[in-house]
Design a protein around this motif. Structure first.
Motif, PDB file in Angstrom:
ATOM      1  N   LYS A 108       4.780  13.772   6.931  1.00 35.85           N
ATOM      2  CA  LYS A 108       4.965  13.247   8.285  1.00 35.85           C
ATOM      3  C   LYS A 108       5.494  14.331   9.211  1.00 35.85           C
ATOM      4  O   LYS A 108       6.383  15.088   8.828  1.00 35.85           O
ATOM      5  N   PRO A 109       4.980  14.483  10.413  1.00 31.60           N
ATOM      6  CA  PRO A 109       4.089  13.568  11.137  1.00 31.60           C
ATOM      7  C   PRO A 109       2.598  13.800  10.906  1.00 31.60           C
ATOM      8  O   PRO A 109       1.774  13.128  11.521  1.00 31.60           O
ATOM      9  N   ARG A 110       2.244  14.735  10.039  1.00 32.01           N
ATOM     10  CA  ARG A 110       0.833  14.985   9.788  1.00 32.01           C
ATOM     11  C   ARG A 110       0.246  13.898   8.903  1.00 32.01           C
ATOM     12  O   ARG A 110       0.912  13.360   8.019  1.00 32.01           O
ATOM     13  N   LEU A 111      -1.026  13.565   9.133  1.00 34.09           N
ATOM     14  CA  LEU A 111      -1.777  12.636   8.289  1.00 34.09           C
ATOM     15  C   LEU A 111      -2.845  13.451   7.565  1.00 34.09           C
ATOM     16  O   LEU A 111      -3.909  13.709   8.105  1.00 34.09           O
ATOM     17  N   LEU A 112      -2.545  13.842   6.333  1.00 33.95           N
ATOM     18  CA  LEU A 112      -3.417  14.782   5.633  1.00 33.95           C
ATOM     19  C   LEU A 112      -4.173  14.173   4.463  1.00 33.95           C
ATOM     20  O   LEU A 112      -5.155  14.758   3.997  1.00 33.95           O
ATOM     21  N   GLY A 113      -3.733  13.041   3.972  1.00 37.35           N
ATOM     22  CA  GLY A 113      -4.405  12.440   2.827  1.00 37.35           C
ATOM     23  C   GLY A 113      -3.987  10.999   2.645  1.00 37.35           C
ATOM     24  O   GLY A 113      -2.844  10.624   2.924  1.00 37.35           O
ATOM     25  N   ALA A 114      -4.923  10.183   2.180  1.00 41.62           N
ATOM     26  CA  ALA A 114      -4.684   8.751   2.002  1.00 41.62           C
ATOM     27  C   ALA A 114      -4.252   8.452   0.569  1.00 41.62           C
ATOM     28  O   ALA A 114      -4.999   8.700  -0.377  1.00 41.62           O
ATOM     29  N   PHE A 115      -3.063   7.922   0.404  1.00 45.21           N
ATOM     30  CA  PHE A 115      -2.615   7.461  -0.911  1.00 45.21           C
ATOM     31  C   PHE A 115      -3.372   6.202  -1.320  1.00 45.21           C
ATOM     32  O   PHE A 115      -3.666   5.989  -2.489  1.00 45.21           O
ATOM     33  N   TRP A 116      -3.698   5.367  -0.320  1.00 41.46           N
ATOM     34  CA  TRP A 116      -4.344   4.077  -0.588  1.00 41.46           C
ATOM     35  C   TRP A 116      -5.833   4.116  -0.309  1.00 41.46           C
ATOM     36  O   TRP A 116      -6.275   4.694   0.686  1.00 41.46           O
ATOM     37  N   GLY A 117      -6.577   3.442  -1.169  1.00 43.38           N
ATOM     38  CA  GLY A 117      -7.998   3.217  -1.006  1.00 43.38           C
ATOM     39  C   GLY A 117      -8.408   2.036  -1.865  1.00 43.38           C
ATOM     40  O   GLY A 117      -7.560   1.290  -2.371  1.00 43.38           O
ATOM     41  N   GLU A 118      -9.692   1.869  -2.070  1.00 45.11           N
ATOM     42  CA  GLU A 118     -10.203   0.707  -2.789  1.00 45.11           C
ATOM     43  C   GLU A 118      -9.679   0.635  -4.227  1.00 45.11           C
ATOM     44  O   GLU A 118      -9.215  -0.415  -4.682  1.00 45.11           O
ATOM     45  N   VAL A 119      -9.744   1.733  -4.950  1.00 50.24           N
ATOM     46  CA  VAL A 119      -9.336   1.727  -6.356  1.00 50.24           C
ATOM     47  C   VAL A 119      -7.847   1.462  -6.488  1.00 50.24           C
ATOM     48  O   VAL A 119      -7.404   0.597  -7.268  1.00 50.24           O
ATOM     49  N   THR A 120      -7.045   2.208  -5.717  1.00 50.37           N
ATOM     50  CA  THR A 120      -5.591   2.065  -5.819  1.00 50.37           C
ATOM     51  C   THR A 120      -5.141   0.659  -5.429  1.00 50.37           C
ATOM     52  O   THR A 120      -4.269   0.071  -6.071  1.00 50.37           O
ATOM     53  N   ALA A 121      -5.740   0.105  -4.377  1.00 50.09           N
ATOM     54  CA  ALA A 121      -5.373  -1.239  -3.935  1.00 50.09           C
ATOM     55  C   ALA A 121      -5.709  -2.282  -4.993  1.00 50.09           C
ATOM     56  O   ALA A 121      -4.907  -3.191  -5.261  1.00 50.09           O
ATOM     57  N   ASN A 122      -6.890  -2.168  -5.597  1.00 50.88           N
ATOM     58  CA  ASN A 122      -7.278  -3.149  -6.611  1.00 50.88           C
ATOM     59  C   ASN A 122      -6.360  -3.087  -7.826  1.00 50.88           C
ATOM     60  O   ASN A 122      -5.990  -4.133  -8.383  1.00 50.88           O
ATOM     61  N   PHE A 123      -5.981  -1.877  -8.254  1.00 55.95           N
ATOM     62  CA  PHE A 123      -5.055  -1.796  -9.384  1.00 55.95           C
ATOM     63  C   PHE A 123      -3.736  -2.482  -9.048  1.00 55.95           C
ATOM     64  O   PHE A 123      -3.218  -3.304  -9.824  1.00 55.95           O
ATOM     65  N   HIS A 124      -3.160  -2.142  -7.918  1.00 56.44           N
ATOM     66  CA  HIS A 124      -1.861  -2.708  -7.568  1.00 56.44           C
ATOM     67  C   HIS A 124      -1.928  -4.226  -7.401  1.00 56.44           C
ATOM     68  O   HIS A 124      -0.999  -4.938  -7.797  1.00 56.44           O
ATOM     69  N   ARG A 125      -3.023  -4.704  -6.842  1.00 60.47           N
ATOM     70  CA  ARG A 125      -3.174  -6.160  -6.693  1.00 60.47           C
ATOM     71  C   ARG A 125      -3.199  -6.829  -8.065  1.00 60.47           C
ATOM     72  O   ARG A 125      -2.649  -7.925  -8.239  1.00 60.47           O
ATOM     73  N   SER A 126      -3.771  -6.164  -9.050  1.00 60.73           N
ATOM     74  CA  SER A 126      -3.905  -6.764 -10.380  1.00 60.73           C
ATOM     75  C   SER A 126      -2.582  -6.853 -11.123  1.00 60.73           C
ATOM     76  O   SER A 126      -2.465  -7.614 -12.092  1.00 60.73           O
ATOM     77  N   VAL A 127      -1.565  -6.092 -10.676  1.00 63.70           N
ATOM     78  CA  VAL A 127      -0.269  -6.149 -11.351  1.00 63.70           C
ATOM     79  C   VAL A 127       0.805  -6.775 -10.454  1.00 63.70           C
ATOM     80  O   VAL A 127       1.997  -6.507 -10.613  1.00 63.70           O
ATOM     81  N   GLY A 128       0.372  -7.625  -9.519  1.00 63.71           N
ATOM     82  CA  GLY A 128       1.321  -8.439  -8.775  1.00 63.71           C
ATOM     83  C   GLY A 128       1.802  -7.882  -7.458  1.00 63.71           C
ATOM     84  O   GLY A 128       2.777  -8.393  -6.894  1.00 63.71           O
ATOM     85  N   CYS A 129       1.139  -6.867  -6.928  1.00 61.47           N
ATOM     86  CA  CYS A 129       1.518  -6.312  -5.633  1.00 61.47           C
ATOM     87  C   CYS A 129       0.706  -6.992  -4.534  1.00 61.47           C
ATOM     88  O   CYS A 129      -0.497  -7.171  -4.677  1.00 61.47           O
ATOM     89  N   VAL A 130       1.363  -7.352  -3.458  1.00 61.37           N
ATOM     90  CA  VAL A 130       0.684  -8.070  -2.374  1.00 61.37           C
ATOM     91  C   VAL A 130       0.274  -7.139  -1.244  1.00 61.37           C
ATOM     92  O   VAL A 130      -0.556  -7.506  -0.405  1.00 61.37           O
ATOM     93  N   GLY A 131       0.859  -5.954  -1.190  1.00 62.80           N
ATOM     94  CA  GLY A 131       0.509  -5.044  -0.113  1.00 62.80           C
ATOM     95  C   GLY A 131       1.397  -3.828  -0.100  1.00 62.80           C
ATOM     96  O   GLY A 131       2.174  -3.577  -1.028  1.00 62.80           O
ATOM     97  N   THR A 132       1.278  -3.058   0.977  1.00 63.60           N
ATOM     98  CA  THR A 132       2.023  -1.809   1.096  1.00 63.60           C
ATOM     99  C   THR A 132       2.505  -1.599   2.521  1.00 63.60           C
ATOM    100  O   THR A 132       1.908  -2.102   3.482  1.00 63.60           O
ATOM    101  N   ILE A 133       3.579  -0.857   2.631  1.00 61.84           N
ATOM    102  CA  ILE A 133       4.026  -0.266   3.891  1.00 61.84           C
ATOM    103  C   ILE A 133       4.092   1.229   3.631  1.00 61.84           C
ATOM    104  O   ILE A 133       4.871   1.685   2.792  1.00 61.84           O
ATOM    105  N   ILE A 134       3.234   1.991   4.287  1.00 60.93           N
ATOM    106  CA  ILE A 134       3.165   3.429   4.035  1.00 60.93           C
ATOM    107  C   ILE A 134       3.301   4.193   5.341  1.00 60.93           C
ATOM    108  O   ILE A 134       2.523   3.971   6.278  1.00 60.93           O
ATOM    109  N   ASP A 135       4.273   5.090   5.377  1.00 61.36           N
ATOM    110  CA  ASP A 135       4.472   5.928   6.550  1.00 61.36           C
ATOM    111  C   ASP A 135       3.559   7.147   6.416  1.00 61.36           C
ATOM    112  O   ASP A 135       3.993   8.297   6.356  1.00 61.36           O
ATOM    113  N   GLY A 136       2.260   6.836   6.332  1.00 62.90           N
ATOM    114  CA  GLY A 136       1.230   7.828   6.117  1.00 62.90           C
ATOM    115  C   GLY A 136      -0.126   7.186   6.297  1.00 62.90           C
ATOM    116  O   GLY A 136      -0.261   6.223   7.062  1.00 62.90           O
ATOM    117  N   GLY A 137      -1.134   7.677   5.565  1.00 59.12           N
ATOM    118  CA  GLY A 137      -2.498   7.244   5.808  1.00 59.12           C
ATOM    119  C   GLY A 137      -3.103   6.403   4.709  1.00 59.12           C
ATOM    120  O   GLY A 137      -2.682   6.445   3.550  1.00 59.12           O
TER     121      GLY A 137
END
Length: 256
Positions: A108-137
Motif C-alpha cells: 500500500k498504496p500501490r496495487l501490484l497484485g491480487a491475493f484474491w481470485g476465483e480459485v482462492t475464493a472458492n477454497f476459502h468458501r469451502s472451509v467456512g469463510c464468507v468473505g474478505t476485507i483486503i486493503d489491496g487488490g
C-alpha cells in the motif's frame, strides 16, 4: 493458542444471532453498537479510509476475523517460505466459522497484485469463510461473486504478482483500522464495523431496539406526510425525535 482465543470470543453469540445480525445493514448495526459501547464512536470501530464493496448484491456479511499479511511485489517471500500457502490454508481450515479473511497488503498504496481470485475464493468458501476485507487488490470479481464470496477491497488488479502469505494470526491494519484475530466484523456496501472485544453480547438486542424505535417514531413522522403542511411535517419530526431520544435514554441510560 490463537484458535482457542477465537473460540472463546465466539462463545457469546449463537449462529441464530449472527444470522439475524446479517439481516441488517452495517449502519443499522452501528446504531446499536453506539448505544452499548464505552469506546470512542467517532472512529474506534469503523474503517477510516474509503473501501469498496465489489459484491453489494450479496448483502451484508458477518464473521470473525482471520488475519494475514501479504506483499505481492516481493518474490523472495516464496523462496523463504515455500510451504506457506499450504500451512496458511490448514490454519484457516482449523479456525471455527463464520470467518472473514482480513488482509493487510504492505505494498500500500500501490496495487501490484491480487491475493484474491476465483480459485482462492472458492477454497476459502469451502472451509467456512464468507468473505474478505483486503486493503489491496482482487480480480475475478464475477467468479468470486458466483462463489458467494464477498469482497471489500481497495481496488482491482489484473495479475497475482507474487501474492504469498507472509504471516497470519496476528494484528493487522486495514483501511486505517487495527483488527485482531477473532474480532467480530459486520460489513456491507457502506464499509465495515469491527466490534471491539467485549461489546458482542448486547449487540443484537441493541440493534433490534434501535431499528424498531426508528420505525415507530422518526421514520413514521418522515413518511406519514399526506395532507400536512411543511410546518406540520417539521413539528411532527420534532415530536418524533423527542419520543425516540426518550426511548433510547430509558433503554440505555443515555444517548450518544
Amino acid at each position: 493458542m490463537i484458535v482457542a482465543v477465537i473460540r472463546k470470543m465466539q462463545a457469546s453469540l449463537s449462529d441464530g444471532e449472527l444470522n439475524e445480525l446479517r439481516r441488517w445493514s452495517t449502519g443499522a448495526v452501528c446504531n446499536g453498537w453506539e448505544q452499548i459501547t464505552q469506546r470512542d464512536i467517532v472512529g474506534e470501530a469503523i474503517n477510516l479510509e474509503p473501501v469498496q464493496d465489489f459484491m453489494p448484491f450479496l448483502g451484508p456479511m458477518i464473521g470473525y476475523a482471520v488475519t494475514i499479511v501479504i506483499q505481492p511485489s516481493d518474490p523472495t517471500h516464496k523462496q523463504k517460505a515455500p510451504h506457506a500457502w499450504s500451512e496458511y490454508r490448514r490454519y484457516v481450515a482449523s479456525v471455527p466459522g463464520p470467518k472473514i479473511i482480513v488482509v493487510q497488503d504492505i505494498d500500500k498504496p500501490r496495487l501490484l497484485g491480487a491475493f484474491w481470485g476465483e480459485v482462492t475464493a472458492n477454497f476459502h468458501r469451502s472451509v467456512g469463510c464468507v468473505g474478505t476485507i483486503i486493503d489491496g487488490g482482487i480480480r475475478d470479481v464475477d467468479e468470486m461473486g458466483q462463489a458467494g464470496f464477498k469482497a471489500l477491497a481497495r481496488g482491482l488488479c489484473v495479475g497475482r504478482a507474487h501474492s504469498h502469505p507472509i504471516r497470519w494470526g496476528g494484528e493487522v491494519e486495514v483501511f486505517g483500522r487495527r483488527i485482531v484475530p477473532g474480532q467480530l466484523i459486520h460489513a456491507d456496501k457502506h464499509g465495515f464495523l469491527a466490534i471491539p472485544p467485549g461489546d458482542e453480547q448486547w449487540l443484537l438486542e441493541a440493534t433490534r431496539f434501535m431499528d424498531a424505535k426508528e420505525c415507530q417514531t422518526v421514520i413514521v413522522a418522515a413518511r406519514d406526510t399526506v395532507g400536512r403542511s411543511p410546518l406540520e411535517i417539521c413539528d411532527a419530526a420534532d415530536r418524533a425525535g423527542e419520543l425516540f431520544r426518550a426511548a433510547v435514554r430509558e433503554k440505555f441510560g443515555s444517548q450518544r
